[in-house]
Design an enzyme around this catalytic site. Sequence first.
Site, PDB file in Angstrom:
ATOM      1  N   ALA A  26    -125.031   6.196 -26.665  1.00  0.00           N
ATOM      2  CA  ALA A  26    -123.601   5.852 -26.653  1.00  0.00           C
ATOM      3  C   ALA A  26    -122.880   6.838 -27.573  1.00  0.00           C
ATOM      4  CB  ALA A  26    -123.362   4.398 -27.067  1.00  0.00           C
ATOM      5  N   ALA A  63    -117.984  11.500 -31.025  1.00  0.00           N
ATOM      6  CA  ALA A  63    -117.786  12.730 -31.808  1.00  0.00           C
ATOM      7  C   ALA A  63    -118.536  12.712 -33.140  1.00  0.00           C
ATOM      8  CB  ALA A  63    -116.295  12.956 -32.038  1.00  0.00           C
ATOM      9  N   HIS A  93    -121.640  11.567 -33.572  1.00  0.00           N
ATOM     10  CA  HIS A  93    -122.975  12.083 -33.247  1.00  0.00           C
ATOM     11  C   HIS A  93    -122.919  13.599 -33.013  1.00  0.00           C
ATOM     12  CE1 HIS A  93    -123.325   7.797 -31.642  1.00  0.00           C
ATOM     13  NE2 HIS A  93    -124.346   7.858 -32.469  1.00  0.00           N
TER      14      HIS A  93
END
Length: 280
Positions: free
Chosen positions: A33, A36, A38
Site C-alpha cells: 500500500a 510517497a 515509502h
Amino acid sequence: MTHQITSLEELRRTVAAWRAARQRIALVPTMGALHAGHLALVDAAKQQADRVIVSIFVNPTQFGPNEDFHKYPRPLNEDLAQLTQAGADAAWLPSVELMYPQGFATSIHVSGVSEGLCGASRPGHFDGVATVVTKLFNQVMPDTALFGEKDYQQLAVIKRLASDLNMPIKVIGVQIARETDGLALSSRNRYLNPAERAIASALARNLQLTAAALMAGAPVEPSLNAGRSALEKAGFNRVEYLELRDAETLTPLKQSKVGARLLAAVWLGTTRLIDNIAVE
Ligand code: AMP
C-alpha cells in the site's frame, strides 16, 4: 521494470549475482500500500547502494487479534508500478507460508525500547516486527536497511536488534514524509472519512506546538497534559499516549533535553494514528 521475486531460491540467485558484481545492496521493508513516504525510503536507499530491493509482506505476527490484518490494503499492481517508477531493482514478495511454514517456532524479543508507547497497547507487536525483520535481513543480507522515522519506536527496536545481534547491516532512519497540511503519510490514512481526515492534521500541529513549548523551557508534565487536552478538543476520540522520551533509548524524560523525542498515538473513530517530532 522492478523484478518480482517470489521464491527464496530466486532471491538468493539475484542477490548472489549482485554480490558477485560487487554491488552494494539496500533493503526497504514494507507492508505495501505504498505512498510517497515509502518512495522516499527508496530514494534514500538509492543514495546508499547500487541495488535497491523492496520487500512487500503484510506480516501477520505483528498484528493483534483485533487489529486490521485482514482488511489491510494489498494493492499489489499499483505498488509494483510505483516501484518501477521509483527505480527499485527488485520487489521481494514472500507468501505467509514461505515466511511461517508449519512448525515455525522462533520469536525475537527486544526488551527496553519495545516497552511502553506502542508496545503497551500492542502486546507482541514488536516481537512480530523484530522476528520478521530478522528473517528479511537473513534472506536478503543487505549492506543497508532503511526505515521511516514515522514508526519511531520500530526504528529504535531495529537499531537495537541489529546492534545486539551483530548484524553487519547499517540501519538508517529516514525523516517523515507528510501531506501539505502536516499529516504524516500512512497506508492507514485511507481508512479516514472526510470529516476524520479534516481533524487528522491537528495531530502534527499539536506535536509542533508542544515541542515548541518544551524547547522554550516549559515544564514537561503540564505541557504534555495541555497537549493531550488540546488533542481531545481537536476531535480525536482517544489520546492513547503523548510522551517525551530519549530519542535513542526511548526512556521517559521528566525534563526536556537535546536529543528528546515527542511521540503520540491517537484514535479517530476506529483508526489509530501515530506521529512524532524531534525536540531539540
Ligand atoms: P509500512 O508499510 O507501514 O510497514 O512501512 C514501511 C516503512 O515505511 C517503515 O519503515 C515505515 O516507517 C516507513 N514509512 C511509512 N510511512 C512513512 C512516512 N510518512 N514517512 C517516512 N517513512 C514512512
